[in-house]
Design an enzyme around this catalytic site. Sequence first.
Site, PDB file in Angstrom:
ATOM      1  N   ASP A 215       0.780  -1.755  -0.502  1.00  0.00           N
ATOM      2  CA  ASP A 215      -0.150   0.095  -0.462  1.00  0.00           C
ATOM      3  C   ASP A 215       1.069   1.454   0.243  1.00  0.00           C
ATOM      4  O   ASP A 215       1.458   1.395   0.937  1.00  0.00           O
ATOM      5  CB  ASP A 215      -0.728  -0.212   1.245  1.00  0.00           C
ATOM      6  N   ASN A 223      -2.152  14.104  -5.479  1.00  0.00           N
ATOM      7  CA  ASN A 223      -3.363  13.983  -5.613  1.00  0.00           C
ATOM      8  C   ASN A 223      -3.409  15.534  -5.834  1.00  0.00           C
ATOM      9  O   ASN A 223      -3.960  16.391  -7.298  1.00  0.00           O
ATOM     10  CB  ASN A 223      -4.719  12.831  -5.912  1.00  0.00           C
ATOM     11  N   HIS A 228      -4.336  14.924 -10.671  1.00  0.00           N
ATOM     12  CA  HIS A 228      -4.182  13.434 -11.051  1.00  0.00           C
ATOM     13  C   HIS A 228      -3.042  12.835 -11.729  1.00  0.00           C
ATOM     14  O   HIS A 228      -2.354  11.310 -11.735  1.00  0.00           O
ATOM     15  CB  HIS A 228      -4.942  12.721 -11.016  1.00  0.00           C
ATOM     16  N   ASP A 232      -1.130   9.532 -11.532  1.00  0.00           N
ATOM     17  CA  ASP A 232      -0.991   8.344 -12.053  1.00  0.00           C
ATOM     18  C   ASP A 232       1.041   7.722 -12.321  1.00  0.00           C
ATOM     19  O   ASP A 232       1.000   7.148 -12.470  1.00  0.00           O
ATOM     20  CB  ASP A 232      -1.716   9.179 -13.495  1.00  0.00           C
ATOM     21  N   ASP A 258      -3.938   3.280  -4.563  1.00  0.00           N
ATOM     22  CA  ASP A 258      -2.376   2.673  -4.344  1.00  0.00           C
ATOM     23  C   ASP A 258      -2.526   1.371  -3.861  1.00  0.00           C
ATOM     24  O   ASP A 258      -1.489   0.826  -3.202  1.00  0.00           O
ATOM     25  CB  ASP A 258      -2.289   4.003  -3.630  1.00  0.00           C
ATOM     26  N   ARG A 278      13.360  -6.395  -0.543  1.00  0.00           N
ATOM     27  CA  ARG A 278      14.120  -5.991  -1.495  1.00  0.00           C
ATOM     28  C   ARG A 278      13.040  -4.688  -2.085  1.00  0.00           C
ATOM     29  O   ARG A 278      13.546  -3.953  -2.786  1.00  0.00           O
ATOM     30  CB  ARG A 278      14.300  -7.334  -2.234  1.00  0.00           C
TER      31      ARG A 278
END
Length: 324
Positions: A215, A223, A228, A232, A258, A278
């Site tokens: 997350d 945003n 936005h 993106d 997300d 990693r």
Amino acid sequence: MPLQSSAPAPPPALATMTSFEDASRLVLDHLQAHVPMGFWTVSRVIDGRQVYLDVTPDNAFGLDVGDGPAWADSLCHAMWVTGAPSVAPDITRVPAYSGNRAARALDVTSYVGIPVYNSDQTLFGTICGIDPEARPESFTEVTPLLELLGQLLSVVRNLDGRTVSLARRLEQTLLESETDPLTGLRNRRSWHRALSTEEARHHRLGDHASIVMIDLDGLKQVNDGQGHAAGDALLRRAAGVVRGSSRQTDVVARLGGDEFAVLCPQTTASQVAVYADRIRTELAAAGLSAGVGVATLDRTGTIAETEAAADAAMYVDKRRRRAC
């Protein structure tokens, strides 16, 4: 318990079977009927353990699917490493077995261990039988039958494994209606289909599978503050990092917003922990941060439980990092 007859029983008809799970059950039923022991299992060596994939029900030791000792402590390890006899009517007379602590803890006296091989002749696992009573020396006469069963089960295991490999390759081509248009990753629909397929494989072959939930931090702020288009771009950058950190066989998805997820077939708990580290490192190198949680599907669990556990671990990771 003596053998049911002095003549070796013919092996079960495995040649036409391609499901390793069905073949394992057939072998165990056949052995318990014709070579009765207190416990029979088809096992696999996974991450340093001898894991029981299937067992005879109501066995004398109360052992179940998913149980099993550390591989280095097992009688089958001694058989494989030292070349000790596959059939031991009395383990106290075999130096490689007589001092085994796991066997002493279960009061094992007689033992059978037959290798099951991968296609490259490395060890997949064993057909294993144990009993609290010693057997007569004539018990060794079952060795040829048991070795034949091990060879046949090896063939079925590798046919099933080949089928799995071909099916996975086919799945890679079925993404046209299951792709997230922003990132090019799988979407939620594709993710759930992959989970269902992997769970079925897991219960057939005992393959470990792990899930990573990711997350991202800060998408809302980007945003709100930069627009936005910038958000993106952040999502595409994160998708590239996660995809680039994963293997060809891993399933990488954007579940929405997300949140990303990775399904890692044939990956144990220790291996997925390394993978998660990693991911964190490579996200940080790209100027990103995220909560990351992992969980591994065990022999008796479900894929839904594993996904929920990984999701919960991800939120724990987020809270921990905020607290720091």
